[in-house]
Write a protein that holds these residues in place. Structure first.
Motif, PDB file in Angstrom:
ATOM      1  N   VAL A 467     -51.642 138.656  28.026  1.00  0.00           N
ATOM      2  CA  VAL A 467     -52.257 138.444  26.709  1.00  0.00           C
ATOM      3  C   VAL A 467     -51.518 139.335  25.712  1.00  0.00           C
ATOM      4  O   VAL A 467     -51.915 140.475  25.454  1.00  0.00           O
ATOM      5  CB  VAL A 467     -53.768 138.767  26.728  1.00  0.00           C
ATOM      6  N   PRO A 468     -50.424 138.826  25.145  1.00  0.00           N
ATOM      7  CA  PRO A 468     -49.584 139.667  24.283  1.00  0.00           C
ATOM      8  C   PRO A 468     -50.166 139.838  22.885  1.00  0.00           C
ATOM      9  O   PRO A 468     -50.834 138.934  22.360  1.00  0.00           O
ATOM     10  CB  PRO A 468     -48.278 138.871  24.222  1.00  0.00           C
ATOM     11  N   PRO A 469     -49.948 140.989  22.266  1.00  0.00           N
ATOM     12  CA  PRO A 469     -50.333 141.139  20.859  1.00  0.00           C
ATOM     13  C   PRO A 469     -49.434 140.265  19.982  1.00  0.00           C
ATOM     14  O   PRO A 469     -48.225 140.229  20.171  1.00  0.00           O
ATOM     15  CB  PRO A 469     -50.101 142.623  20.578  1.00  0.00           C
ATOM     16  N   LEU A 470     -50.056 139.543  19.055  1.00  0.00           N
ATOM     17  CA  LEU A 470     -49.306 138.676  18.150  1.00  0.00           C
ATOM     18  C   LEU A 470     -49.608 139.067  16.712  1.00  0.00           C
ATOM     19  O   LEU A 470     -50.746 139.420  16.377  1.00  0.00           O
ATOM     20  CB  LEU A 470     -49.691 137.206  18.361  1.00  0.00           C
ATOM     21  N   SER A 471     -48.614 138.981  15.865  1.00  0.00           N
ATOM     22  CA  SER A 471     -48.840 139.266  14.445  1.00  0.00           C
ATOM     23  C   SER A 471     -49.432 138.038  13.775  1.00  0.00           C
ATOM     24  O   SER A 471     -49.462 136.948  14.347  1.00  0.00           O
ATOM     25  CB  SER A 471     -47.515 139.637  13.772  1.00  0.00           C
ATOM     26  N   CYS A 472     -49.917 138.202  12.580  1.00  0.00           N
ATOM     27  CA  CYS A 472     -50.489 137.080  11.836  1.00  0.00           C
ATOM     28  C   CYS A 472     -49.489 136.475  10.862  1.00  0.00           C
ATOM     29  O   CYS A 472     -49.804 135.511  10.168  1.00  0.00           O
ATOM     30  CB  CYS A 472     -51.727 137.545  11.060  1.00  0.00           C
ATOM     31  N   THR A 473     -48.296 137.048  10.784  1.00  0.00           N
ATOM     32  CA  THR A 473     -47.334 136.577   9.781  1.00  0.00           C
ATOM     33  C   THR A 473     -46.626 135.307  10.229  1.00  0.00           C
ATOM     34  O   THR A 473     -46.536 134.340   9.483  1.00  0.00           O
ATOM     35  CB  THR A 473     -46.297 137.679   9.496  1.00  0.00           C
ATOM     36  N   GLN A 474     -46.125 135.286  11.453  1.00  0.00           N
ATOM     37  CA  GLN A 474     -45.427 134.103  11.971  1.00  0.00           C
ATOM     38  C   GLN A 474     -45.898 133.799  13.398  1.00  0.00           C
ATOM     39  O   GLN A 474     -45.114 133.847  14.349  1.00  0.00           O
ATOM     40  CB  GLN A 474     -43.914 134.326  11.963  1.00  0.00           C
ATOM     41  N   PRO A 475     -47.171 133.452  13.549  1.00  0.00           N
ATOM     42  CA  PRO A 475     -47.690 133.268  14.913  1.00  0.00           C
ATOM     43  C   PRO A 475     -47.030 132.113  15.663  1.00  0.00           C
ATOM     44  O   PRO A 475     -46.796 132.223  16.871  1.00  0.00           O
ATOM     45  CB  PRO A 475     -49.190 133.009  14.692  1.00  0.00           C
TER      46      PRO A 475
END
Length: 654
Positions: A467-475
């Motif tokens: 479950v990787p951390p993902l940013s909200c800018t370019q998901p």
């Protein structure tokens, strides 16, 4: 053939004798044939004893690998023979039906190892069969696909003749045309707008022949949830019309993947209205000798109908993640509905006068009157948004108004759960955070038995969670990079689960342009018949199956499925159905969105480990999990005990 697979003593209660035999089967007979003794399976079997003995509803939640299908089959077959009425096994979808009855499926296993002859017949939904009338229309279209002519030429010879049939010959169901995509199939299959009563080919129709066949089953009839609910809702109407119910009288019902029953119940109660169908039915009246006033009213109604459905379609808003369009109510729309219903009322009055003149065919007249009555009822309900949910959809006949009741609990309580009959809900996911209240309330079930047993598998050793951390800018870009890396890591062998068709299509378009995906073999739901796709996926070990509807029911043991990638958390769409549920809930997130998502997520995770030998990885690509700590805790709770989350990809798959 002996009636029972054990020595029956008619002087003793029947169900305890079944339980004694079931114990022998699980402790002795099956282990001698190579099956392992599963305590969870035996526990489930003896819980079912009470449901069959007391003729009650039971929620039977049993984890993957429990062998729950074998447990309920043993009771269902014996009870069917005791009552001399077949048991109904209602599956969530057609692919689950195919898995149950395939040559290596559970029914065949039982028959082989217990030396039983089990009479199991399929009662597939009508839309799983060719409509000969639609097939003719498809093959005669100017821009028609040659495939429809080939299908027509490949039909059995008796379809085109009047010769007597000596035996049952199945033909025309969806699985026989595996290479067709869903759009092609929709051009030739039965749909709700077909008027079978006036079809001159109904006695040569594959659907009709199949229906006559499965009604005679002695042990089991396997159908879908949709079909069982359609049987329930049409039972009285069919009897009034002199027709047999869709299903015969039966001894028990097992709802496999029972957590999915509510949408099937709502679908069965749904009304569909369409201009093309209305025009086709109402113009039948013009073929007889009718008074001028009726002819004028019919012409005016056709014009008004076309205007109304065009307005409904034009003024409805598309909903992201859903094929349903939200209807925007305003005074002009309500006025158009009133004009149309007034014209229908005038036609009904004219028909009352016309029927006394005996100038119209009685059978045709009855069909028209029933259709007009249905339209008046549906349009009346449509104007009461507090009681119904409505939307626009696109059918092969054109823009269609769909009207569905908000609450089905009362009807289910009256027509299904008051039948004094054993009713089993079987699934790995019936409870939400250890409570069965969510499913019981949604179905209107007040009195029930329940139990829950865990899977016997060692998930801590067999499953890895990423479950990787993902940013909200370019998901999306991040998800593509991660998904490709995961697919490369396992050499394909993956199931990608999407929450909507739009998500899957976006991925498909990106994958086609992604250099690293060029050598990968992707299979997409909708490109062919679903059971065919599953078979291709299982037999082509390095292939990748992308799907929207296979969160539950997919059973692919072995290395072909070593990697489950969940593209996003499966929250319900923002379509009119769930919008209405949220509106009536005190806390929409806790009462509607979260329980739905957690049940579906548990099912998706459950696709990975199907045997003790399976190993693999489950990944969830969701930026929300790293913004909302409470949501993260809920999602962590649905993973099997002992499975740790990793934020970075391990060097090797477990």
């Amino acid at each position: 053939m002996e009636r029972y697979p054990f020595a029956h003593d008619p002087a003793q209660p029947f169900i305890p004798q079944v339980s004694d035999w079931v114990a022998d089967v699980f402790y002795d007979t099956l282990p001698e044939a190579g099956f392992e003794v599963r305590d969870e399976q035996i526990y489930m079997a003896f819980q079912l004893e009470r449901a069959f003995q007391e003729k009650r509803t039971i929620f039977a939640e049993a984890g993957v690998g429990t062998g729950k299908t074998l447990a309920y089959l043993l009771y269902a077959v014996c009870y069917a023979r005791y009552t001399r009425k077949p048991a109904i096994i209602a599956c969530a979808n057609e692919s689950l039906i195919e898995q149950l009855v395939k040559p290596e499926g559970d029914i065949a296993k039982l028959a082989r190892h217990l030396n039983l002859t089990i009479d199991a017949r399929l009662g597939k939904s009508p839309d799983q069969y060719i409509c000969l009338r639609k097939l003719d229309e498809a093959r005669h279209q100017l821009d028609g696909d040659e495939v429809f002519q080939e299908i027509y030429e490949g039909l059995p010879s008796f379809v085109h003749t009047h010769e007597a049939l000596q035996s049952f010959y199945p033909y025309g169901d969806r699985s026989a045309y595996a290479a067709l995509n869903d759009q092609q199939w929709a051009k030739m299959n039965w749909d709700a707008f077909q008027d079978c009563f006036v079809c001159d080919r109904q006695h040569r129709c594959g659907l009709t022949l199949s229906r006559d066949h499965y009604r005679k089953s002695a042990d089991l009839i396997i159908c879908s949830h949709d079909f069982y609910m359609e049987h329930v809702w049409t039972y009285e109407a069919r009897k009034r019309g002199g027709q047999l119910p869709l299903l015969p009288s039966h001894s028990s019902v097992i709802f496999d993947e029972g957590h999915l029953l509510e949408p099937a119940a709502q679908k069965a109660l749904t009304y569909k209205l369409n201009h093309a169908v209305f025009e086709e039915i109402i113009t039948r009246l013009l073929q007889g000798e009718i008074r001028e006033s009726l002819a004028v009213a019919i012409e005016e109604a056709i014009i008004q109908s076309e205007e109304l459905f065009s307005r409904l379609n034009a003024e409805s808003k598309p909903v992201a993640g859903s094929a349903r369009k939200e209807i925007v109510f305003h005074p002009e729309l309500i006025a158009a509905i009133h004009r149309f219903t007034s014209l229908i009322g005038s036609i009904e009055e004219e028909l009352a006068l016309e029927s006394g003149l005996y100038t119209l065919d009685d059978f045709q007249l009855r069909i028209v009157e029933e259709h007009l009555e249905m339209m008046q009822l549906a349009l009346g309900l449509f104007q009461r948004p507090d009681h119904v949910i409505s939307w626009m959809s696109e059918e092969w006949t054109g823009p269609t108004l769909v009207v569905m009741p908000k609450m089905v609990q009362e009807v289910l309580r009256e027509r299904v759960f008051s039948q004094n009959m054993p009713t089993v809900f079987s699934s790995a996911t019936l409870s939400v955070e250890n409570s069965f209240a969510y499913i019981a309330d949604s179905l209107g079930i007040e009195d029930y038995l329940s139990f829950s047993v865990a899977s016997p598998y060692d998930y801590a050793e067999q499953m890895e969670a990423f479950v990787p951390p993902l940013s909200c800018t370019q998901p999306f870009a991040e998800k593509m990079e991660l998904a490709v890396a995961l697919l490369q890591k396992t050499g394909g062998r993956a199931l990608l689960l999407f929450s909507s068709l739009e998500e899957m299509r976006e991925f498909k378009n990106a994958a086609e342009a992604y250099p690293a995906c060029a050598s990968m073999r992707f299979l997409y739901e909708g490109d062919a018949e679903i059971s065919h796709l599953i078979s291709c996926f299982q037999n082509d070990e390095e292939s990748i199956l992308c799907a929207v509807s296979l969160w539950e029911g997919l059973d692919v043991p072995g290395p072909s499925l070593s990697n489950v990638i969940i593209w996003s958390l499966p929250f319900p769409p923002n379509d009119p159905v769930f919008a209405a549920k949220r509106k009536s809930a005190a806390s929409p997130m806790e009462e509607v969105d979260l329980p739905y998502m957690l049940l579906r997520l548990r099912q998706g995770i459950g696709r990975l480990i199907r045997t003790r030998e399976d190993r693999g990885i489950v990944s969830i690509l969701s930026p929300e999990l790293w913004r909302d700590e409470q949501l993260r805790k809920h999602v962590q709770s649905v993973f099997p005990a002992g499975v740790r989350w990793r934020e970075t990809l391990a060097s090797e798959v477990v």
